[in-house]
Scaffold this motif. Structure first.
Motif, short mmCIF file in Angstrom:
data_model
loop_
_atom_site.label_atom_id
_atom_site.label_comp_id
_atom_site.label_asym_id
_atom_site.label_seq_id
_atom_site.Cartn_x
_atom_site.Cartn_y
_atom_site.Cartn_z
N ARG A 178 4.31 92.28 36.84
CA ARG A 178 5.14 91.82 37.96
C ARG A 178 4.33 90.97 38.93
N GLN A 179 3.12 91.40 39.25
CA GLN A 179 2.29 90.66 40.20
C GLN A 179 1.86 89.31 39.63
N ALA A 180 1.55 89.29 38.34
CA ALA A 180 1.13 88.03 37.73
C ALA A 180 2.25 87.00 37.74
N VAL A 181 3.46 87.44 37.41
CA VAL A 181 4.60 86.52 37.39
C VAL A 181 4.99 86.11 38.81
N SER A 182 4.96 87.04 39.74
CA SER A 182 5.33 86.74 41.13
C SER A 182 4.36 85.76 41.78
N ALA A 183 3.12 85.73 41.31
CA ALA A 183 2.12 84.84 41.90
C ALA A 183 2.27 83.39 41.44
N LEU A 184 3.10 83.15 40.45
CA LEU A 184 3.29 81.78 39.94
C LEU A 184 4.07 80.94 40.95
N PRO A 185 3.79 79.64 41.02
CA PRO A 185 4.57 78.76 41.90
C PRO A 185 6.05 78.79 41.54
N GLU A 186 6.89 78.51 42.50
CA GLU A 186 8.34 78.63 42.31
C GLU A 186 8.87 77.71 41.20
N ASN A 187 8.23 76.57 41.02
CA ASN A 187 8.73 75.61 40.03
C ASN A 187 8.05 75.75 38.66
N THR A 188 7.40 76.89 38.41
CA THR A 188 6.74 77.11 37.13
C THR A 188 7.74 77.11 35.99
#
Length: 209
Positions: A81-91
Motif C-alpha cells: 500500500r505504501q509503495a503504490v501510494s507513494a507513486l505520482p498521481e499520473n503514474t
C-alpha cells in the motif's frame, strides 16, 4: 487449540527476550520448520528461556501463531500500500502493477520472517487459527481487488478480466516463490521484474501476419 497454559500466573521471565522477542523467534522457527514441528518448548529453547515463561506473554502456541500470521499480513499489506501510494498521481498502469508486485515480493522474501511464515504455515494451522487471521487476509486481498478494478475501469486492463481470478493467480504465483527462491542467485527486485514482464507482456512471441 494446542498446548494451552495451565495457569496465567507465572513469574516474570528473567530473560529479557520479551513478547516481541518471542514472536520474532517463533516467526523464524515457523518459517523454517512449519507449524507442526515447532512446540512451545522449542520456542523457549531458541529464546533461551523456560517454556513456562512464555505463558507470561501468551496463553498457548496457537495464540503465538495468530500473532505471527497477523503481523505477516500487516507487513506485506503495508509494504504494498505504501509503495503504490507513494507513486505520482499520473503514474501509468504498468508502473503501478510493477510497483505492487515488487513491494509484495520484497516483503515476502527480503523484509520479514513473518510474511514468509504466514504463507508457509497458513494451510497447516487449525481452522480456528485460520479464522482468526482471515479478516486481515481479506483486507489485503481487497486492496489488490480495488487496485486491479481501478485499472480495469480506467481502461488499462481488458474489460472482461475476472479481477478475483487475476488476483488469485498473481498472488499465488508470487507466494510460491518461497519454495525455490535463492537470494544467492538473484535479488527479489530482479525476480519481481521478471514476474512483472511475464504478467504484463505474456510469454508468446507476437508475429505480424
Amino acid at each position: 487449540m494446542t498446548e494451552t497454559t495451565p495457569s496465567k500466573l507465572c513469574d516474570t521471565p528473567r530473560n529479557a527476550v520479551g513478547r516481541v522477542g518471542v514472536l520474532d523467534i517463533s516467526a523464524r522457527l515457523f518459517r523454517e520448520q512449519g507449524y507442526g514441528a515447532v512446540s512451545l518448548r522449542k520456542i523457549a529453547g531458541a529464546a533461551g528461556i523456560k517454556a513456562a515463561s512464555i505463558y507470561y506473554h501468551f496463553g498457548s502456541k496457537d495464540e503465538i501463531v495468530v500473532a505471527v500470521l497477523d503481523r505477516g499480513i500487516r507487513v506485506v499489506h503495508d509494504s504494498m500500500r505504501q509503495a503504490v501510494s507513494a507513486l505520482p498521481e499520473n503514474t501509468g498502469a504498468e508502473a503501478i502493477l510493477r510497483t505492487a508486485i515488487q513491494a509484495h515480493l520484497r516483503a515476502l522474501l527480503d523484509l520479514s520472517d513473518y510474511t514468509s511464515a504466514n504463507v508457509r504455515i497458513f494451510g497447516q494451522v487449525p481452522q480456528p487459527v485460520r479464522d482468526a487471521n482471515l479478516p486481515l487476509r481479506r483486507a489485503y486481498e481487497a486492496e489488490w481487488d480495488a487496485l486491479l478494478t481501478r485499472l480495469r475501469d480506467d481502461g488499462a486492463l481488458k474489460r472482461d478480466v475476472d479481477i478475483r481470478r487475476l488476483r488469485l493467480m498473481l498472488i499465488g504465483a508470487l507466494n510460491a516463490t518461497l519454495d525455490w527462491f535463492d537470494p544467492d542467485r538473484g535479488s527479489a527486485d530482479a525476480l519481481s521484474r521478471s514476474y512483472a514482464d511475464v504478467f504484463l507482456n505474456g510469454i508468446l512471441q507476437r508475429q505480424d501476419t
